[in-house]
Design an enzyme around this catalytic site. Sequence first.
Site, PDB file in Angstrom:
ATOM      1  N   SER A 132       0.887  -5.510   8.939  1.00 49.52           N
ATOM      2  CA  SER A 132       1.779  -5.002   7.907  1.00 49.52           C
ATOM      3  C   SER A 132       2.110  -3.542   8.202  1.00 49.52           C
ATOM      4  CB  SER A 132       1.150  -5.202   6.519  1.00 49.52           C
ATOM      5  OG  SER A 132       2.102  -4.998   5.493  1.00 49.52           O
ATOM      6  N   GLU A 160       7.544 -10.304  11.760  1.00 45.16           N
ATOM      7  CA  GLU A 160       7.250 -11.004  10.507  1.00 45.16           C
ATOM      8  C   GLU A 160       7.542 -10.053   9.360  1.00 45.16           C
ATOM      9  OE1 GLU A 160       4.615 -10.342   8.151  1.00 45.16           O
ATOM     10  OE2 GLU A 160       4.106  -8.499   9.220  1.00 45.16           O
ATOM     11  N   HIS A 178       2.077 -12.514   6.788  1.00 43.30           N
ATOM     12  CA  HIS A 178       1.263 -12.255   5.601  1.00 43.30           C
ATOM     13  C   HIS A 178       0.690 -13.578   5.084  1.00 43.30           C
ATOM     14  CE1 HIS A 178       3.161  -8.348   5.866  1.00 43.30           C
ATOM     15  NE2 HIS A 178       2.499  -7.913   4.815  1.00 43.30           N
TER      16      HIS A 178
END
Length: 320
Positions: A114, A220, A290
Amino acid sequence: MPFPPLIKPPRLAPGDIIGLIAPAGVISQESIDKSVAHVEALGFRVRLGAHLTAVHGNYAGLWAQRMIDFNAMFRDPEVKAIWAIRGGSGALQLLPHIDYQMVRAHPKILIGYSDLTALHLAINRHAGLVTFHGPLAMSTPSDYATKHLLDVLMDPRPQTVIPMAAENAARATSAPQFTLRTVVPGVATGRLTGGNLSLVAALAGTPYATDIRGSLLFLEDVNEEPYRIDRMLMQLQMNQPFSQAAGVMLGVFEGCGPAPGESALTLDETTDQHLRPLKIPAVTGWSFGHIRDQFTLPMGVQARLETAAQTLTLLEPAVS
């Protein structure tokens, strides 16, 4: 600016000390406790950053406080790996203040995803250190995720074949974002780079951006509507066309569908605009993002993408 020669951190061994840091978003005591329990359950010892409980708005303290913990963990000879407790936002603030020569002189495993994408890309570019896009310390990873993380960090092999998670394939029946799709078939070999799309796009054109030429680019994101995904992909494409990569892998984009009742392209229609014109292998729905069932991607190592087999093969060990 050319990348420095790649170096690999020493492998982890049972009982090693793992340092926990919060280089981005604010964390709770519950998150700290959960992370400590997680690390200890894996058979390691814990060293806590001195400023984990600091708060500065939605950040885990001032950037200077977060840098103190970052530097202390890299310089501590007893700490063998550094694991971010959470992502969130704020890691970008650290990039101009990192002593990349110090990082290179003290190569250690760095784990997270992230917002940690910012640290991975900057360290890979300026220190040449292999770092690890994998679960956060406060995550509740699945057996699949844990096994692959520990295999990559503790059991270096000349080649490691990574199959996609069967659990994610099962979820695809009710959640289409988990569907494994081959948009452009083929086999591609290149250096692994990428991460969270928002961060990769934010760094485009800066001294900390990755170079996608000849790479296996993986991306992502989470909770972004398709029009925003399109905007970020366009930003990347206008900086460095995806056609310059060896292959493109998109992970599971959770919560990235159009708003209810809105006239909009689906996520697949949005990403296909960028992938279908390519003459290089391109896939979506692969087992990273995630999500609980995610495999770990060592940044900078050579890997092979095979769309027919739905596998990613690491072509060298990621640790020494």
